[in-house]
Scaffold this motif. Structure first.
Motif, mmCIF file in Angstrom:
data_model
loop_
_atom_site.group_PDB
_atom_site.id
_atom_site.type_symbol
_atom_site.label_atom_id
_atom_site.label_comp_id
_atom_site.label_asym_id
_atom_site.label_seq_id
_atom_site.Cartn_x
_atom_site.Cartn_y
_atom_site.Cartn_z
ATOM 1 N N ASP A 181 -19.154 -2.748 -20.408
ATOM 2 C CA ASP A 181 -19.110 -3.427 -19.071
ATOM 3 C C ASP A 181 -17.805 -3.366 -18.429
ATOM 4 O O ASP A 181 -17.772 -3.079 -17.086
ATOM 5 C CB ASP A 181 -19.461 -4.959 -19.245
ATOM 6 N N ALA A 182 -16.590 -3.470 -19.228
ATOM 7 C CA ALA A 182 -15.490 -3.336 -18.617
ATOM 8 C C ALA A 182 -15.229 -1.689 -18.021
ATOM 9 O O ALA A 182 -14.563 -1.560 -17.004
ATOM 10 C CB ALA A 182 -14.320 -3.379 -19.767
ATOM 11 N N VAL A 183 -15.729 -0.735 -19.112
ATOM 12 C CA VAL A 183 -15.441 0.605 -18.326
ATOM 13 C C VAL A 183 -16.247 0.538 -16.979
ATOM 14 O O VAL A 183 -15.938 1.297 -15.904
ATOM 15 C CB VAL A 183 -16.141 1.481 -19.247
ATOM 16 N N LEU A 184 -17.629 -0.155 -17.069
ATOM 17 C CA LEU A 184 -18.185 0.250 -15.673
ATOM 18 C C LEU A 184 -17.652 -0.528 -14.368
ATOM 19 O O LEU A 184 -17.565 0.060 -13.563
ATOM 20 C CB LEU A 184 -19.828 -0.335 -15.865
ATOM 21 N N ALA A 185 -16.923 -1.616 -14.772
ATOM 22 C CA ALA A 185 -16.303 -2.426 -13.731
ATOM 23 C C ALA A 185 -15.148 -1.472 -13.355
ATOM 24 O O ALA A 185 -14.667 -1.436 -12.027
ATOM 25 C CB ALA A 185 -15.809 -3.651 -14.297
ATOM 26 N N ALA A 186 -14.454 -0.948 -14.053
ATOM 27 C CA ALA A 186 -13.377 0.137 -13.724
ATOM 28 C C ALA A 186 -13.824 1.237 -12.836
ATOM 29 O O ALA A 186 -12.911 1.545 -12.067
ATOM 30 C CB ALA A 186 -12.526 0.323 -15.187
ATOM 31 N N ALA A 187 -14.841 1.655 -13.124
ATOM 32 C CA ALA A 187 -15.598 2.749 -12.058
ATOM 33 C C ALA A 187 -15.861 2.243 -10.887
ATOM 34 O O ALA A 187 -16.253 3.061 -9.769
ATOM 35 C CB ALA A 187 -16.657 3.370 -12.689
ATOM 36 N N ALA A 188 -15.778 0.894 -10.386
ATOM 37 C CA ALA A 188 -16.403 0.491 -8.981
ATOM 38 C C ALA A 188 -15.334 0.724 -7.925
ATOM 39 O O ALA A 188 -14.283 0.022 -7.867
ATOM 40 C CB ALA A 188 -16.650 -0.987 -9.200
ATOM 41 N N ARG A 189 -15.390 1.817 -7.100
ATOM 42 C CA ARG A 189 -14.527 1.939 -6.125
ATOM 43 C C ARG A 189 -14.201 1.164 -5.054
ATOM 44 O O ARG A 189 -15.378 0.657 -4.540
ATOM 45 C CB ARG A 189 -14.639 3.345 -5.552
ATOM 46 N N ASP A 190 -13.257 0.388 -4.854
ATOM 47 C CA ASP A 190 -12.699 -0.575 -4.061
ATOM 48 C C ASP A 190 -13.452 -2.039 -4.130
ATOM 49 O O ASP A 190 -13.613 -2.683 -3.217
ATOM 50 C CB ASP A 190 -12.852 0.062 -2.617
ATOM 51 N N ALA A 191 -13.801 -2.200 -5.435
ATOM 52 C CA ALA A 191 -14.290 -3.463 -5.508
ATOM 53 C C ALA A 191 -13.363 -4.533 -5.667
ATOM 54 O O ALA A 191 -13.627 -5.653 -5.554
ATOM 55 C CB ALA A 191 -15.160 -3.334 -7.224
ATOM 56 N N ALA A 192 -12.059 -4.227 -5.742
ATOM 57 C CA ALA A 192 -11.218 -5.231 -5.621
ATOM 58 C C ALA A 192 -10.198 -4.997 -4.195
ATOM 59 O O ALA A 192 -9.912 -3.827 -4.031
ATOM 60 C CB ALA A 192 -10.159 -5.184 -6.815
ATOM 61 N N SER A 193 -9.824 -6.090 -3.989
ATOM 62 C CA SER A 193 -8.762 -6.208 -2.612
ATOM 63 C C SER A 193 -7.453 -6.568 -2.825
ATOM 64 O O SER A 193 -6.730 -6.549 -2.042
ATOM 65 C CB SER A 193 -9.565 -6.984 -1.602
ATOM 66 N N VAL A 194 -7.284 -6.842 -4.168
ATOM 67 C CA VAL A 194 -5.890 -7.316 -4.441
ATOM 68 C C VAL A 194 -4.793 -5.975 -4.869
ATOM 69 O O VAL A 194 -5.395 -5.150 -5.452
ATOM 70 C CB VAL A 194 -5.854 -8.169 -5.826
ATOM 71 N N VAL A 195 -3.601 -6.319 -4.542
ATOM 72 C CA VAL A 195 -2.514 -5.184 -5.015
ATOM 73 C C VAL A 195 -1.707 -6.114 -6.003
ATOM 74 O O VAL A 195 -0.847 -6.600 -5.550
ATOM 75 C CB VAL A 195 -1.984 -4.839 -3.878
ATOM 76 N N PRO A 196 -1.713 -5.533 -7.144
ATOM 77 C CA PRO A 196 -0.712 -6.099 -8.428
ATOM 78 C C PRO A 196 0.697 -5.211 -7.988
ATOM 79 O O PRO A 196 0.721 -4.027 -7.894
ATOM 80 C CB PRO A 196 -1.228 -5.420 -9.583
ATOM 81 N N VAL A 197 1.716 -6.116 -7.750
ATOM 82 C CA VAL A 197 2.949 -5.626 -7.633
ATOM 83 C C VAL A 197 4.022 -6.131 -8.503
ATOM 84 O O VAL A 197 3.998 -7.478 -8.935
ATOM 85 C CB VAL A 197 3.296 -6.048 -6.027
ATOM 86 N N LEU A 198 5.076 -5.435 -9.124
ATOM 87 C CA LEU A 198 6.030 -5.840 -9.916
ATOM 88 C C LEU A 198 7.029 -6.547 -9.123
ATOM 89 O O LEU A 198 7.687 -6.251 -8.192
ATOM 90 C CB LEU A 198 6.673 -4.330 -10.485
ATOM 91 N N ARG A 199 7.137 -7.875 -9.749
ATOM 92 C CA ARG A 199 8.272 -8.697 -8.930
ATOM 93 C C ARG A 199 9.157 -9.421 -10.232
ATOM 94 O O ARG A 199 8.335 -10.073 -11.342
ATOM 95 C CB ARG A 199 7.469 -10.116 -8.626
ATOM 96 N N GLY A 200 10.259 -8.511 -10.253
ATOM 97 C CA GLY A 200 10.904 -8.984 -11.404
ATOM 98 C C GLY A 200 10.475 -8.137 -12.841
ATOM 99 O O GLY A 200 10.300 -7.172 -12.997
ATOM 100 N N GLU A 201 9.881 -9.208 -13.700
ATOM 101 C CA GLU A 201 9.316 -8.808 -14.870
ATOM 102 C C GLU A 201 7.802 -9.239 -15.312
ATOM 103 O O GLU A 201 7.176 -9.385 -16.186
ATOM 104 C CB GLU A 201 10.062 -9.176 -16.292
ATOM 105 N N VAL A 202 7.390 -9.505 -14.026
ATOM 106 C CA VAL A 202 5.868 -10.073 -13.847
ATOM 107 C C VAL A 202 5.080 -9.061 -12.734
ATOM 108 O O VAL A 202 5.488 -8.844 -11.647
ATOM 109 C CB VAL A 202 5.839 -11.663 -13.455
ATOM 110 N N VAL A 203 4.097 -8.628 -13.295
ATOM 111 C CA VAL A 203 3.111 -8.181 -12.094
ATOM 112 C C VAL A 203 1.898 -9.004 -11.438
ATOM 113 O O VAL A 203 1.455 -9.768 -12.320
ATOM 114 C CB VAL A 203 2.250 -7.086 -12.787
#
Length: 206
Positions: A181-203
């Motif tokens: 299920d995690a593999v199938l979820a990862a294949a979903a193009r543009d299913a997520a609108s968040v952008v993880p960004v590195l801030r210090g030592e936290v993404v």
């Protein structure tokens, strides 16, 4: 061993390489997008979608080490892939607008393993290609040959992404451990609108 300047892709705005060696090879860039479709990207997006940050300080995983090393260059470091390609591209465009000049972008596919055991994985090639294609859709299309091949390869294979991820070596290994299920979820193009960004030592999500 000295880095060959011919491999730096410095003549191009959008560049692509693999893992820590790729970070060392590429010319310095103000923006670095790190992609590991079935690892780092999935973990960072899950944390971001749950309004949580991902602490990388003590993580000795190759992907976390690459994120830390990318951050040490002073670049703006983003985690991207298939699930948030369009959101990442839009964010990068905003970064470029805020800088007021054309901005170099290094896309680093993590792959599997490290050093001599580094494997160029199908899933990370597709994830990096999705980000590069999304950048091109927004007019950020001055891509190196390496980046262009990944971007156009993704466009040509976009309809088969679910099959390719589940049939890949990493996808099959995860499915065997109950992670289909995690593999199938990862294949979903543009299913997520968040952008993880590195801030210090936290993404964390912006």
């Amino acid at each position: 061993m000295p880095i060959d300047p011919a491999l730096s892709q410095s003549d191009y705005q959008v560049r692509l390489d693999w893992g820590m060696p790729g970070l060392r090879r590429l010319a310095p860039a103000p923006v670095i997008v790190v992609v590991q479709t079935l690892g780092l990207t999935a973990h960072a997006l899950s944390a971001a979608e749950n309004a949580a940050g991902w602490e990388i300080a003590g993580d000795d995983d190759a992907a976390a080490a690459l994120v830390r090393a990318a951050g040490a260059t002073g670049a703006h470091v983003v985690v991207g892939g298939l699930r948030n390609a369009a959101a990442v591209a839009a964010h990068v465009l905003e970064v470029q607008r805020s800088r007021g000049e054309r901005t170099g972008i290094s896309v680093l596919a993590v792959g599997q393993g490290e050093g001599a055991d580094l494997r160029f994985s199908v899933e990370d090639s597709l994830g990096a290609g999705a980000v590069i294609a999304a950048l091109g859709d927004l007019g950020i299309d001055h891509a190196s040959p390496d980046a262009a091949v990944a971007g156009e390869g993704y466009r040509a294979l976009a309809g088969a992404v679910r099959h390719l991820l589940t049939a890949s070596g990493t996808g099959r290994a995860l499915a065997a451990d109950g992670g289909r299920d995690a593999v199938l979820a990862a294949a979903a193009r543009d299913a997520a609108s968040v952008v993880p960004v590195l801030r210090g030592e936290v993404v964390t999500a912006i």
